[in-house]
Design a protein around this motif. Structure first.
Motif, short mmCIF file in Angstrom:
data_model
loop_
_atom_site.label_atom_id
_atom_site.label_comp_id
_atom_site.label_asym_id
_atom_site.label_seq_id
_atom_site.Cartn_x
_atom_site.Cartn_y
_atom_site.Cartn_z
N SER A 264 0.83 -1.20 0.00
CA SER A 264 0.00 0.00 0.00
C SER A 264 0.86 1.25 0.00
N TYR A 265 0.63 2.12 -0.96
CA TYR A 265 1.37 3.39 -1.01
C TYR A 265 0.95 4.30 0.15
N LYS A 266 -0.37 4.38 0.41
CA LYS A 266 -0.87 5.25 1.47
C LYS A 266 -0.31 4.85 2.84
N TYR A 267 -0.35 3.57 3.13
CA TYR A 267 0.13 3.12 4.44
C TYR A 267 1.65 3.16 4.54
N SER A 268 2.33 3.14 3.40
CA SER A 268 3.79 3.29 3.45
C SER A 268 4.16 4.69 3.95
N ILE A 269 3.32 5.69 3.63
CA ILE A 269 3.55 7.06 4.13
C ILE A 269 3.36 7.09 5.65
N TYR A 270 2.28 6.41 6.13
CA TYR A 270 2.06 6.34 7.57
C TYR A 270 3.23 5.65 8.27
N TYR A 271 3.73 4.60 7.64
CA TYR A 271 4.87 3.88 8.24
C TYR A 271 6.09 4.78 8.34
N LEU A 272 6.37 5.54 7.29
CA LEU A 272 7.53 6.43 7.30
C LEU A 272 7.43 7.44 8.44
N MET A 273 6.24 8.01 8.65
CA MET A 273 6.06 9.00 9.72
C MET A 273 6.21 8.35 11.10
N CYS A 274 5.54 7.21 11.29
CA CYS A 274 5.60 6.52 12.59
C CYS A 274 7.00 6.02 12.90
N SER A 275 7.68 5.51 11.89
CA SER A 275 9.04 5.01 12.08
C SER A 275 9.99 6.14 12.46
N GLY A 276 9.80 7.31 11.85
CA GLY A 276 10.63 8.47 12.21
C GLY A 276 10.44 8.87 13.66
N LEU A 277 9.19 8.83 14.14
CA LEU A 277 8.91 9.16 15.55
C LEU A 277 9.55 8.13 16.49
N VAL A 278 9.49 6.87 16.10
CA VAL A 278 10.08 5.81 16.93
C VAL A 278 11.60 5.96 17.00
N ILE A 279 12.22 6.29 15.88
CA ILE A 279 13.67 6.50 15.87
C ILE A 279 14.05 7.63 16.82
N ALA A 280 13.27 8.71 16.81
CA ALA A 280 13.54 9.83 17.70
C ALA A 280 13.39 9.42 19.17
N ALA A 281 12.32 8.66 19.46
CA ALA A 281 12.09 8.21 20.84
C ALA A 281 13.20 7.27 21.31
N LEU A 282 13.61 6.34 20.44
CA LEU A 282 14.67 5.40 20.80
C LEU A 282 16.01 6.12 20.97
N GLY A 283 16.25 7.14 20.14
CA GLY A 283 17.48 7.92 20.29
C GLY A 283 17.55 8.61 21.63
N ALA A 284 16.41 9.19 22.05
CA ALA A 284 16.36 9.84 23.36
C ALA A 284 16.53 8.82 24.48
N TYR A 285 15.89 7.65 24.32
CA TYR A 285 16.03 6.59 25.33
C TYR A 285 17.47 6.12 25.43
N LEU A 286 18.11 5.89 24.29
CA LEU A 286 19.48 5.40 24.28
C LEU A 286 20.43 6.40 24.93
N PHE A 287 20.23 7.66 24.65
CA PHE A 287 21.06 8.70 25.26
C PHE A 287 20.90 8.71 26.78
N THR A 288 19.66 8.64 27.25
CA THR A 288 19.39 8.64 28.69
C THR A 288 19.94 7.38 29.35
N PHE A 289 19.72 6.24 28.72
CA PHE A 289 20.17 4.97 29.30
C PHE A 289 21.69 4.92 29.38
N THR A 290 22.36 5.40 28.34
CA THR A 290 23.83 5.41 28.34
C THR A 290 24.37 6.29 29.47
#
Length: 227
Positions: free
Chosen positions: A70-96
């Motif tokens: 699905s092209y439409k849902y691939s756009i949703y995935y790109l947005m959600c994945s970007g948010l998850v990467i940001a959240a994990l980056g913040a988590y990794l920084f704090t945990f380290t």
């Protein structure tokens, strides 16, 4: 045939990536909650759990996108994945930044549990059973006390009648070592998930692009030519 050749590599690439993300997230989720929880950090446990749930959600969304193409849902995935990467980056920084502090808290917690134990309520018993250890430094911590005797939790299958059943290693070493291993798994699984999320972005982007191109081409082929 052209549509299949254009879409299929990205489809299965995204599917495989999301399966790997979900697999790594099992370690991230479980080890993260255990590490923060053992150091009596409730907010840290919640943060690890929320990040883990978000990663699972995005991974399942990616699987859906790959299977649905699905092209439409691939756009949703790109947005959600970007948010998850940001959240994990913040988590990794704090945990380290807090990892050694968490280890210190856990060791202090072990000492407090041992000091607060009584003959009727030995707070160390669950720790003995969980990690297969005894006392802080070893069985001698109990034996050197007045009227000292080993609790059954210091022995394999709660049977202290055989010397070979006694746990010889202290919890200050074994439990702390186990928690450090959990922390390492949490750290490296988080890094692996971030790397795989970037790979997921790449494959989802080209999957959506290939799908959009295929749909546009079909429309062009079906459009009648006005003579």
């Amino acid at each position: 045939m052209e549509k299949s050749l254009a879409v299929t590599p990205w489809k299965y690439g995204l599917l495989a990536t999301c399966i790997l993300i979900a697999t790594c997230n099992v370690f991230f989720f479980s080890c993260g909650v255990v590490t923060w929880g053992s150091a009596v950090s409730v907010y840290g446990s919640y943060a690890a759990a929320i990040c883990g749930v978000a990663v699972f959600g995005v991974a399942f969304l990616g699987m859906y996108v790959a299977l649905k193409v699905s092209y439409k849902y691939s756009i949703y995935y790109l947005m959600c994945s970007g948010l998850v990467i940001a959240a994990l980056g913040a988590y990794l920084f704090t945990f380290t930044a807090m990892r050694e502090q968490l280890m210190g808290r856990f060791e202090e917690r072990m000492r407090n549990l041992f000091e607060q134990k009584t003959h009727s309520n030995d707070l160390m018993q669950p720790v003995h059973s969980l990690f297969g250890c005894c006392g802080l430094e070893g069985p001698q911590d109990y034996l050197k006390e007045e009227h000292g005797a080993l609790p059954s939790s210091c022995c394999y299958a709660f049977d202290c009648s055989k010397p070979t059943h006694v746990y010889e290693e202290g919890c200050a070493i074994k439990a702390a070592g186990n928690l450090r291993m959990q922390a390492e798994l949490n750290y490296y699984s988080c890094m692996a998930i971030i790397a795989l999320e970037f790979m997921g972005l790449f494959t989802a982007y080209y999957l959506g692009k290939a799908r959009k191109y295929a749909k546009t081409k079909i429309k062009d082929e079906e459009t009648p030519i006005n003579e």
